[in-house]
Each structure stands twice: as C-alpha cells, then as structure tokens.
Design a protein around this motif. Structure first.
Motif, PDB file in Angstrom:
ATOM      1  N   THR A 162       4.297  -5.535  -4.104  1.00  0.00           N
ATOM      2  CA  THR A 162       3.081  -5.861  -3.363  1.00  0.00           C
ATOM      3  C   THR A 162       3.382  -6.835  -2.238  1.00  0.00           C
ATOM      4  OG1 THR A 162       1.730  -5.512  -5.327  1.00  0.00           O
ATOM      5  CG2 THR A 162       0.758  -6.834  -3.569  1.00  0.00           C
ATOM      6  N   LEU A 163       4.166  -7.849  -2.533  1.00  0.00           N
ATOM      7  CA  LEU A 163       4.503  -8.849  -1.509  1.00  0.00           C
ATOM      8  C   LEU A 163       5.341  -8.255  -0.384  1.00  0.00           C
ATOM      9  CD1 LEU A 163       5.277 -11.919  -3.772  1.00  0.00           C
ATOM     10  CD2 LEU A 163       3.291 -11.593  -2.304  1.00  0.00           C
ATOM     11  N   LEU A 164       6.232  -7.337  -0.723  1.00  0.00           N
ATOM     12  CA  LEU A 164       7.089  -6.730   0.294  1.00  0.00           C
ATOM     13  C   LEU A 164       6.410  -5.571   1.022  1.00  0.00           C
ATOM     14  CD1 LEU A 164      10.524  -6.696  -1.564  1.00  0.00           C
ATOM     15  CD2 LEU A 164       9.756  -8.265   0.212  1.00  0.00           C
ATOM     16  N   GLY A 165       5.305  -5.104   0.490  1.00  0.00           N
ATOM     17  CA  GLY A 165       4.608  -3.986   1.122  1.00  0.00           C
ATOM     18  C   GLY A 165       5.270  -2.661   0.858  1.00  0.00           C
ATOM     19  N   THR A 166       6.061  -2.575  -0.196  1.00  0.00           N
ATOM     20  CA  THR A 166       6.716  -1.312  -0.532  1.00  0.00           C
ATOM     21  C   THR A 166       5.952  -0.644  -1.662  1.00  0.00           C
ATOM     22  OG1 THR A 166       8.170  -2.406  -2.116  1.00  0.00           O
ATOM     23  CG2 THR A 166       8.977  -2.171   0.129  1.00  0.00           C
ATOM     24  N   GLY A 167       6.389   0.516  -2.037  1.00  0.00           N
ATOM     25  CA  GLY A 167       5.723   1.231  -3.120  1.00  0.00           C
ATOM     26  C   GLY A 167       4.581   2.062  -2.579  1.00  0.00           C
ATOM     27  N   THR A 168       3.702   2.443  -3.441  1.00  0.00           N
ATOM     28  CA  THR A 168       2.564   3.279  -3.066  1.00  0.00           C
ATOM     29  C   THR A 168       1.476   2.414  -2.433  1.00  0.00           C
ATOM     30  OG1 THR A 168       3.038   4.693  -4.953  1.00  0.00           O
ATOM     31  CG2 THR A 168       0.891   4.951  -3.912  1.00  0.00           C
ATOM     32  N   PRO A 169       1.096   2.701  -1.192  1.00  0.00           N
ATOM     33  CA  PRO A 169       0.038   1.901  -0.579  1.00  0.00           C
ATOM     34  C   PRO A 169      -1.304   2.162  -1.249  1.00  0.00           C
ATOM     35  CG  PRO A 169       0.671   3.701   0.862  1.00  0.00           C
ATOM     36  CD  PRO A 169       1.616   3.716  -0.300  1.00  0.00           C
TER      37      PRO A 169
ATOM     38  N   ALA B 130       5.600  -6.220 -14.576  1.00  0.00           N
ATOM     39  CA  ALA B 130       4.633  -6.984 -13.782  1.00  0.00           C
ATOM     40  C   ALA B 130       5.310  -7.669 -12.604  1.00  0.00           C
ATOM     41  CB  ALA B 130       3.930  -8.005 -14.663  1.00  0.00           C
ATOM     42  N   GLU B 131       6.493  -8.219 -12.834  1.00  0.00           N
ATOM     43  CA  GLU B 131       7.223  -8.870 -11.739  1.00  0.00           C
ATOM     44  C   GLU B 131       7.609  -7.864 -10.664  1.00  0.00           C
ATOM     45  OE1 GLU B 131       7.931 -12.067 -11.148  1.00  0.00           O
ATOM     46  OE2 GLU B 131       6.788 -12.660 -12.909  1.00  0.00           O
ATOM     47  N   LYS B 132       8.025  -6.675 -11.081  1.00  0.00           N
ATOM     48  CA  LYS B 132       8.388  -5.633 -10.116  1.00  0.00           C
ATOM     49  C   LYS B 132       7.180  -5.267  -9.256  1.00  0.00           C
ATOM     50  CE  LYS B 132       9.900  -0.842  -9.874  1.00  0.00           C
ATOM     51  NZ  LYS B 132      10.222   0.362 -10.633  1.00  0.00           N
ATOM     52  N   SER B 133       6.028  -5.127  -9.905  1.00  0.00           N
ATOM     53  CA  SER B 133       4.808  -4.787  -9.180  1.00  0.00           C
ATOM     54  C   SER B 133       4.431  -5.888  -8.194  1.00  0.00           C
ATOM     55  CB  SER B 133       3.667  -4.552 -10.165  1.00  0.00           C
ATOM     56  OG  SER B 133       2.473  -4.291  -9.485  1.00  0.00           O
ATOM     57  N   ALA B 134       4.567  -7.130  -8.600  1.00  0.00           N
ATOM     58  CA  ALA B 134       4.241  -8.251  -7.711  1.00  0.00           C
ATOM     59  C   ALA B 134       5.164  -8.287  -6.510  1.00  0.00           C
ATOM     60  CB  ALA B 134       4.317  -9.558  -8.481  1.00  0.00           C
ATOM     61  N   VAL B 135       6.438  -8.071  -6.725  1.00  0.00           N
ATOM     62  CA  VAL B 135       7.403  -8.079  -5.614  1.00  0.00           C
ATOM     63  C   VAL B 135       7.124  -6.928  -4.655  1.00  0.00           C
ATOM     64  CG1 VAL B 135       9.839  -7.759  -5.036  1.00  0.00           C
ATOM     65  CG2 VAL B 135       9.193  -9.320  -6.858  1.00  0.00           C
TER      66      VAL B 135
END
Length: 64
Positions: free
Chosen positions: A40-47, A33-38
């Motif tokens: 999201t905040l950084l705008g990385t990962g799958t948009p 969950a923390e990884k997902s939150a980070v």
C-alpha cells in the motif's frame, strides 16, 4: 523412567507442539499484514478504487 514421568513428558511435548503451531499461524498472519502495508505504501499490487467518489475510474469517451 517411571510411567508418570513418561506421561508427563508426552503431555509437555504435545503442549509445546500446539504452542508452536499457534505461533506459526500468528507469524504467518503478521507477515501477510506487513506485506499488504508495504504494498500500500509503495503503491504496488492491485489498485483499489474503494475510497474514491462515484464515477472515478470508469471508462472515458475520448471520441467526442
């Protein structure tokens, strides 16, 4: 060591093992969950286009 002491120590060890497994599961879920939150905040990962209006993010005809 008498029989009741041995049984009691085995049961205590099994209970401790169960508690350790539960704690590991919760820790893993929390880290995910923390990884997902980070991300999201950084705008990385799958948009994600889940929160945008219809038609946003589609193909654009640029030949017109």
């Amino acid at each position: 060591m008498d029989m009741m002491s041995m049984v009691s120590s085995i049961l205590a060890a099994q209970a401790g093992n169960t508690q350790q497994q539960i704690a590991t599961t919760f820790l893993s879920a929390n880290a995910s969950a923390e990884k997902s939150a980070v991300q999201t905040l950084l705008g990385t990962g799958t948009p994600s286009l889940a929160n945008v209006a219809a038609g946003i993010g589609g193909n654009i005809n640029v030949t017109a």
